[in-house]
Enzyme design. Structure first.
Site, short mmCIF file in Angstrom:
data_model
loop_
_atom_site.label_atom_id
_atom_site.label_comp_id
_atom_site.label_asym_id
_atom_site.label_seq_id
_atom_site.Cartn_x
_atom_site.Cartn_y
_atom_site.Cartn_z
N ASP A 206 38.24 31.85 34.83
CA ASP A 206 37.31 31.07 35.64
C ASP A 206 35.94 31.72 35.46
O ASP A 206 35.78 32.58 34.61
CB ASP A 206 37.74 31.01 37.12
N HIS B 229 36.30 35.74 35.96
CA HIS B 229 37.39 36.57 35.44
C HIS B 229 37.58 36.33 33.94
O HIS B 229 37.72 35.19 33.51
CB HIS B 229 38.70 36.26 36.17
N SER C 118 40.75 42.49 40.88
CA SER C 118 41.47 41.44 40.16
C SER C 118 41.26 41.53 38.65
O SER C 118 42.11 41.07 37.88
CB SER C 118 41.03 40.07 40.66
#
EC number: 3.1.1.53
Length: 641
Positions: free
Chosen positions: A352, A355, A57
């Site tokens: 967050d 990330h 991600s």
């Protein structure tokens, strides 16, 4: 009245003398041939067109929170094969409920920024509470094989043959399902008549090609159960446990056989699963297992083994409140040729907690650029061949050598005034203005040195009486450059062999490599000393030729008004040629540009292949001199009656 006008000496105590081959120089300033460079922390690549990344991600452009969720730029994200929630190990084993992404791609340099999605936080069980050791072994094999391959791909469906009595099984500790690789097969038996079942014999084939990807070597998970004692497995009196993989010749290549190997001897009553990473060539393999249970390889990673290249592994950890492992770090540090990028602070995300970490963004920002050298110490894109401190291996490209600043030769700069050369290779021209060891007098010339190294003045001077041809200088450069390369070649071969072997726990090899690199640095500094002397001679002779052209121009402009009585001196009748006439003859810059020496643009390029495998000493010295002579306003002359 007749007067004598000569060019007057203009050197004073503020000038420093620089000796060279073929001529010397006085200069108002000096500078080092090269400055020391400092590596930038983090990752970079040698060539933007020949690298590929594998990620999750944090490099996934399709993530709905991109780019805030990413640790890389949009440009770099385009180079990654990524999917949110994915990891190479998840795709290898396929635990239930996890992302299953087809990782594949080609590149000389491979950057891995993944792994966090299979960590203690994921809480994957399936007969094993702690997968960290298996992950360490998996990542290590991936990095090792990736460093020897141009292309790699997950093979997510192996051809197989399963015994008729075996059916797909599930496990309660695996979400009432099981891994996609290995697959669990079981036999249904009905005690007491068929309490044990039959021995399993299965086959699988590792392909030579998967889609467009060639497979010369496969990474396979050889999985088997571990029982603490025979009694734990043999509750039905069915002999010992075994699960063994054989190649086509019948040789054992993986597995466990408790018929010949002891049980653990621990007191547990539930088996655990162990998965060894084995490297196998394409072909047909057989699997034999004791009755009731069969763990069947269903997937592999395939590698073409066609090209050696750098591997970069980026530390992949969670932010606060999530438990991580450091298998990526340990795997890279124990794999020759793998460069590890590590954070110094806890992971703190922007999108967050997990990330968009600013420190990691800085460490990976170098992936947007091309570097001349990449190493465990960082990356360098400056052209200087020297750095203040030794760059830690592994390193690739044209890496600078450690040197002390005071050991780097200095070259003249600023205002340059040449003296005549005494080098025996310089023949006397038909006409010279200045005798041996005379100082250049009268006019000041500014030599603009655009880079650090000038041409080698080898060859014959022009018959017109000045300078050396650009062609002969370039031939001299080429000859000396080739000679230096020949001297270096044997050392480069030795260094390549050492780098193939070096790892972080082989201190003796590291020490030897450091000694060789120090010797290389000293040798290069010696070479630069020679180049410096040739550079000085280059500029000196070039300026002398320019002055010869200037004197000829003065004589031509004067015509019959001035008579040259010796080099640099003229007799003139001021009754015939008044002050304005003399200004026209001698003060060029007020009436017309002074003819200047054509720019000298000669190069030395000592370099290895920019992708020189494993070489910590791939080196390039590329520089050029552009020399222009400019006349400063106000000629200094000496008048005598």
């Amino acid at each position: 009245e007749k007067i004598k006008i000569c060019l007057q000496k203009q050197v004073n105590s503020s000038f420093s003398l620089h000796n060279g081959f073929g001529g010397n120089l006085y200069a108002t300033e000096e500078k080092r041939m090269f400055e020391l460079v400092k590596p930038k922390a983090g990752a970079s690549v040698l060539n933007q067109s020949t690298w590929i990344g594998f990620g999750d991600s944090r490099t996934d452009k399709s993530n709905p929170n991109f780019p805030r969720s990413a640790d890389v730029s949009v440009k770099t994200a385009n180079k990654f094969r990524s999917l949110t929630g994915g990891s190479l190990m998840l795709s290898m084993f396929g635990p239930p409920g996890k992302v299953d992404y087809l990782y594949q791609g080609c590149g000389k340099h491979k950057v891995f920024y993944e792994g966090v999605n299979w960590s203690p936080h994921a809480a994957i069980d399936c007969y094993r509470k702690n997968w960290t050791d298996i992950k360490l072994n998996f990542q290590k094999n991936i990095y090792e094989l990736a460093s020897q391959s141009h292309c790699m791909s997950l093979v997510n469906a192996l051809d197989k043959t399963i015994p008729l009595q075996a059916t797909a099984g599930v496990a309660g500790n695996c979400n009432n399902s099981f891994l996609k690789n290995p697959a669990l097969y079981t036999q249904k038996v009905t005690p007491p008549x068929x309490k044990c079942g039959k021995e399993n014999l299965a086959f699988f084939t590792l392909p030579t090609q998967f889609g467009t990807y060639e497979c010369r070597l496969h990474l396979v998970a050889s999985c088997y159960f571990i029982y603490d004692s025979k009694e734990v497995y043999n509750k039905r009196g069915c002999d010992n446990y075994f699960q063994v993989i054989y190649d086509s010749s019948g040789k054992v290549v993986g597995g466990l056989d408790n018929r010949v190997s002891p049980y653990t001897g621990n007191s547990g009553d539930t088996p655990t699963m162990q998965c060894d990473m084995i490297q196998l060539k394409p072909g047909r393999y057989s699997v034999r297992s004791s009755p009731r249970f069969l763990l069947m390889p269903e997937r592999s990673y395939c590698f073409d083994m066609k090209e050696k290249g750098p591997v970069t592994a980026v530390q992949s950890i969670w932010g606060k409140d999530r438990k991580s492992d450091y298998a990526v770090d340990q795997a890279c540090l124990s794999t020759p040729g793998c460069m590890l990028i590590q954070k110094q602070k806890p992971y703190t995300g922007e999108a967050d907690d997990h990330h968009g970490d600013q420190e990691m963004r800085e460490l990976l920002s170098g992936l947007d650029y091309e570097a001349r050298c990449i190493s465990q110490s960082g990356w360098v894109n400056e052209t200087s061949p020297f750095t203040e401190e030794y760059l830690l291996p592994p390193k690739f490209g044209r890496c600078p050598l450690a040197a002390k600043e005071e050991s780097i030769p200095k070259i003249p700069d600023g205002l340059l005034i040449p003296t005549s050369g005494t080098d025996t290779t310089v023949t006397k021209p038909k006409s010279r203005i200045f005798g041996i060891d005379d100082l250049i007098i009268g006019l000041f010339f500014v030599a603009i040195v655009e880079a650090g190294i000038g041409g080698y003045l080898l060859g014959s001077r022009k018959e017109s009486g000045g300078g050396v041809t650009k062609e002969s200088a370039e031939k001299g450069f080429e000859k000396i450059g080739n000679d230096i390369q020949i001297l270096r070649s044997s050392t480069n071969i030795a260094i390549e062999k050492l780098n193939d072997r070096i790892s972080h726990d082989e201190q003796a090899i590291r020490d030897l490599t450091l000694e060789i690199e120090n010797a290389r640095s000293e040798a290069l500094l010696g070479e630069l000393g020679i180049i410096r002397a040739l550079l000085v001679g280059n500029i000196s002779i070039g300026l002398q030729e320019s002055l010869w052209e200037l004197a000829s121009e003065i004589t031509n402009r004067a015509g019959d008004l001035a008579v040259e009585i010796s080099p640099g001196c003229w007799i003139i009748d001021n009754n015939i040629c008044d002050q304005s006439c003399q200004n026209f003859i001698f003060k060029f810059n007020e009436t017309a540009p002074v003819p200047t020496i054509p720019p000298l643009d000669t190069k030395i390029d000592l370099q290895s292949d920019p992708f020189y495998w494993g070489s910590s000493l791939g080196l390039a010295i590329t520089a050029a001199i552009s020399l222009a002579a400019l006349v400063i306003s106000g000629i200094a002359i000496c008048r005598t009656k």
